[in-house]
Design an enzyme around this catalytic site. Structure first.
Site, PDB file in Angstrom:
ATOM      1  N   HIS A 104       0.841  -1.224   0.087  1.00  0.00           N
ATOM      2  CA  HIS A 104      -0.037  -0.179  -0.015  1.00  0.00           C
ATOM      3  C   HIS A 104       0.691   1.360   0.010  1.00  0.00           C
ATOM      4  O   HIS A 104       1.815   1.283   0.792  1.00  0.00           O
ATOM      5  CB  HIS A 104      -0.872  -0.084   1.234  1.00  0.00           C
ATOM      6  CG  HIS A 104      -1.848   0.998   1.292  1.00  0.00           C
ATOM      7  ND1 HIS A 104      -2.841   1.010   0.450  1.00  0.00           N
ATOM      8  CD2 HIS A 104      -1.945   2.300   1.998  1.00  0.00           C
ATOM      9  CE1 HIS A 104      -3.784   2.488   0.660  1.00  0.00           C
ATOM     10  NE2 HIS A 104      -2.875   3.114   1.490  1.00  0.00           N
ATOM     11  N   GLU A 436     -32.605  -6.883   6.078  1.00  0.00           N
ATOM     12  CA  GLU A 436     -33.485  -7.967   5.862  1.00  0.00           C
ATOM     13  C   GLU A 436     -33.488  -8.832   4.687  1.00  0.00           C
ATOM     14  O   GLU A 436     -33.745  -9.942   4.815  1.00  0.00           O
ATOM     15  CB  GLU A 436     -34.959  -7.790   6.546  1.00  0.00           C
ATOM     16  CG  GLU A 436     -34.967  -7.086   7.859  1.00  0.00           C
ATOM     17  CD  GLU A 436     -35.351  -8.531   8.905  1.00  0.00           C
ATOM     18  OE1 GLU A 436     -35.685  -9.528   8.150  1.00  0.00           O
ATOM     19  OE2 GLU A 436     -35.533  -8.274   9.991  1.00  0.00           O
ATOM     20  N   ARG A 621     -25.567 -10.531  11.191  1.00  0.00           N
ATOM     21  CA  ARG A 621     -26.106  -9.686  10.082  1.00  0.00           C
ATOM     22  C   ARG A 621     -24.795  -8.544   9.671  1.00  0.00           C
ATOM     23  O   ARG A 621     -24.838  -7.349  10.424  1.00  0.00           O
ATOM     24  CB  ARG A 621     -27.274  -8.913  10.203  1.00  0.00           C
ATOM     25  CG  ARG A 621     -28.054  -8.317   8.946  1.00  0.00           C
ATOM     26  CD  ARG A 621     -29.303  -7.749   9.334  1.00  0.00           C
ATOM     27  NE  ARG A 621     -30.190  -8.609   9.431  1.00  0.00           N
ATOM     28  CZ  ARG A 621     -31.362  -8.436  10.157  1.00  0.00           C
ATOM     29  NH1 ARG A 621     -31.563  -7.465  10.834  1.00  0.00           N
ATOM     30  NH2 ARG A 621     -32.241  -9.419  10.152  1.00  0.00           N
TER      31      ARG A 621
END
EC number: 2.1.2.13
Length: 663
Positions: A104, A436, A621
């Site tokens: 990087h 969802e 999630r």
């Protein structure tokens, strides 16, 4: 050691050459096809591979399962990424036995992200460097193998600095690759408190804003001068590009952008003066500043700045229609748009408690109404406005099992009408999808463009919300492909903050988790942990979420057109139980604690008894936010504990004010 390489640019060529010289066996190289629209001033990885008889590929999606399997079959011991432009998914990073390493162009943890060399110059840094580090799912965040610093001279441009960094990369690799091959590797974790992240730059970012200090503008010029597109301004509608400049500390009493002299060509800035040493008129040649002034008819006292026709266009505010303006997202977004000053907000909702504070603002227009009834008003305002946000939906889990048909009617059928009006009147729609839709996806983090959307059986009614939203996503996507609908889909991941739901809605079970937990504390009832509260979520502060949504509305360079964007904070992952424990600790330490009953403890409950039949939960999630970083130059910054504290304080203050507290 057998390796697979992902490479592009001069640094990519340097990395491949260093690996070959260090005795590594390169089994395959992945690169990018040349972009005909890009000014390619750097070496070709593909040509270098051909010269060394190395197999080279340029797949459209290197993260596709077919390519992942081909890489796995090569059984590399290590992977190296040298300025490869795409993120590699965890499935690829897990393949090598020794590890995956990236080169990087900065001294990490500073300047993570894209275009670090250009950004260092823009920000006037005196030093940068090169870092070899482990690759992780989070970009540029892995442990550091080695670094080498590079001094930035006052006359460095992006091209000269790139050359310095390339030489530093060569030296670093010559030193470290033999060690790595011998297994002599020492890793230093990055200090996250010193991390900074920068997004990609576009040609539009080169515009000179004359109210800024002259030194900043000079830094911008050298950051984007040739071979990059250049810093620019406008004389009327004619573009002029500044290729070389000086800055002077002398002050001027003239307005920023005013021509102070023609020879040398000097412009007044917010602080100091910028001298244009060399530049180019649109369609013209590279010339000295004085000749540029003559070609464009620039004389002392004239002003240059934003494109004249754009300035006239911007005189009209962008009209934004928000349906569901009184909701959690709607009222916070309204506040952000009105603060900006470039927007006129038209809002409709069945109540106004959260937007009463905007009533009377000249750029806020509110009508109380229901989207299922006020169809004529809605169609008229879709036709009238520029950007449409239909935020009306039932989005509380208990309603998915308690009122599934109402969820479908409102969340799908009523919103489909809005979508079709946007198609009819050629309006841009920013549609709230939902996290969802990913359902029970088994990916580590959920990717908008590749993760599977997995839901349960038909008898689990809780999925009606997920599939209603998913079907609308698919309809909107199809309208975009077939009829040119201009759209962006955004997927919020557990946004929290003040004005989320209400304690009254929590009393009937129709609220999000944190509101329900706060109600338990306010009422002195046990905190109920559904199925033990082991479910993990990534909690996002409303301020972070709204800033991302605002940038979608801004839509710089039309980057968001036709895109799906997750908006969440993957670093704020916690179980519901952990969130409840943090909430309790902040409640006990709150100045208003004495107004409320003693803590009644935790109570473990089964999901069926809490939500009823037809419920099914999700274990985790976690969003991938690569799209948000790339398209919005956005990164969430607010930690979960701060968000929980702010949310709790809002509800406790409200409870005391309305007399709900314990006697």
């Amino acid at each position: 050691m057998k390796v697979v390489v992902f490479a592009y640019h001069d640094i990519g060529c340097t990395g491949i050459e260093a690996l070959l010289e260090a005795g590594y066996e390169i089994q395959a190289v992945f690169t990018h096809a040349d972009d005909p629209g890009e000014n390619r001033f750097f070496g070709s990885v593909a040509q270098l591979c051909a010269e060394h008889n190395l197999p080279v590929y340029s797949p459209e999606d290197v993260n596709h399962p077919l390519w992942i399997e081909r890489i796995r079959e090569l059984a590399p011991q290590a992977l190296f990424s040298f300025y490869y432009r795409n993120m590699l998914k965890q499935a690829i990073l897990d393949i090598p036995t020794v590890g995956a390493f990236n080169l990087h162009g900065s001294l990490l943890p500073a300047y993570r992200g894209r275009a670090p060399i250009n950004w260092c110059l823009v920000n006037g840094e005196a030093e940068t460097g090169i870092t070899l580090h482990q690759m992780t799912a989070k970009p540029d965040a892995g442990a550091i193998v080695a670094q080498q610093a590079v001094t930035i001279a006052d006359d460095d441009t992006a091209l000269t600095l790139h050359g310095k960094v390339r030489l530093a990369a060569r030296a670093l690799l010559e030193q470290e690759l033999p060690k790595l091959r011998a297994g002599d590797i020492r890793l230093t974790p990055q200090d996250e408190s010193k991390a900074s992240y920068y997004g990609r730059r576009t040609p539009a970012d080169g515009e000179l804003h004359w109210h800024r200090p002259a030194r900043e503008l000079h830094n911008l010029v050298r950051a984007v001068t040739q071979p990059y597109p250049g810093a620019f301004s406008f004389a009327g509608d004619r573009k002029l590009t500044v290729w070389k400049s000086h800055w002077l500390a002398q002050q001027s009493d003239k307005q920023p952008g005013t021509i102070l002299s023609q020879e040398p060509l000097r412009i007044a800035c917010g602080e100091g003066v910028l001298e244009i040493v060399a530049g180019q008129a649109e369609g013209g040649l590279y010339v000295r500043g004085a000749q540029l002034a003559r070609e464009l008819g620039l004389v002392e006292g004239m002003k240059i700045g934003a494109k004249a026709s754009n300035a006239l266009r911007k005189a009209r505010l962008t009209r934004v229609l928000i349906l569901g303006v009184n909701g959690f997202i709607g009222n916070h977004l309204t506040e952000r748009l009105l603060q900006d000053g470039g927007y006129e907000v038209y809002g409709l909702d069945i109540g106004s408690s959260a937007v009463d504070r905007f009533i009377g603002h000249p750029n806020f227009h509110f009508v109380e109404g229901d989207i299922s009834i006020h169809t004529e008003w809605i169609e008229y305002h879709i036709k009238k406005c520029d950007v449409i946000l239909p935020l009306v939906a039932i989005a509380t889990p208990i309603e998915y099992t308690r009122n599934p048909l109402r969820v479908f009617e409102l969340d799908f059928e009523e919103n489909l009408k809005i979508v079709r009006y946007c198609v009819k009147y050629h309006k841009r729609i920013i549609f709230p999808s939902t996290s969802e839709v990913y359902g029970m996806c088994d990916d580590h983090s959920f990717d908008e463009d590749s993760s599977r959307l997995i839901v349960g059986p038909i008898n689990k009614q809780r999925w009606i919300y997920s599939v209603s939203k998913q079907l609308l996503d698919r309809v909107i996507w199809a309208y975009g492909k077939k009829e040119g609908l201009n759209f962006t889909l955004f997927r919020p991941f557990n946004w929290m903050g003040p004005r989320l739901d209400s304690l009254d809605s929590a009393r009937i079970g129709s609220s999000r988790a944190i509101t329900q937990l706060i109600l338990n504390l306010v009422d002195g009832t046990p905190i109920q942990l559904v199925d033990g509260g082991a479910q993990k979520r990534c909690f996002t502060d409303i301020e972070d979420g709204i800033e991302a949504l605002f940038r979608i509305i801004e839509n710089k360079e039309n980057r968001c057109d036709g895109q799906i964007i997750n908006i969440g904070n993957p670093d704020n992952e916690a179980s519901i139980q952990q969130m409840a424990e943090i909430l309790l600790a902040k409640f006990e330490a709150h100045p208003l604690r004495d107004h409320f009953p003693p803590f009644a403890g935790f109570k473990l409950v089964e999901s069926k008894s809490f939500y009823g039949d037809g419920y099914q939960d999700v274990s985790h999630r976690r969003p991938s936010i690569a799209n948000a970083r790339r398209l919005l130059d956005w990164e969430p910054t607010i930690e979960m504990e701060e968000t929980i504290g702010n949310t709790l304080d809002f509800f406790l203050q409200g409870a005391v004010t309305t007399g709900v507290e314990h006697d």
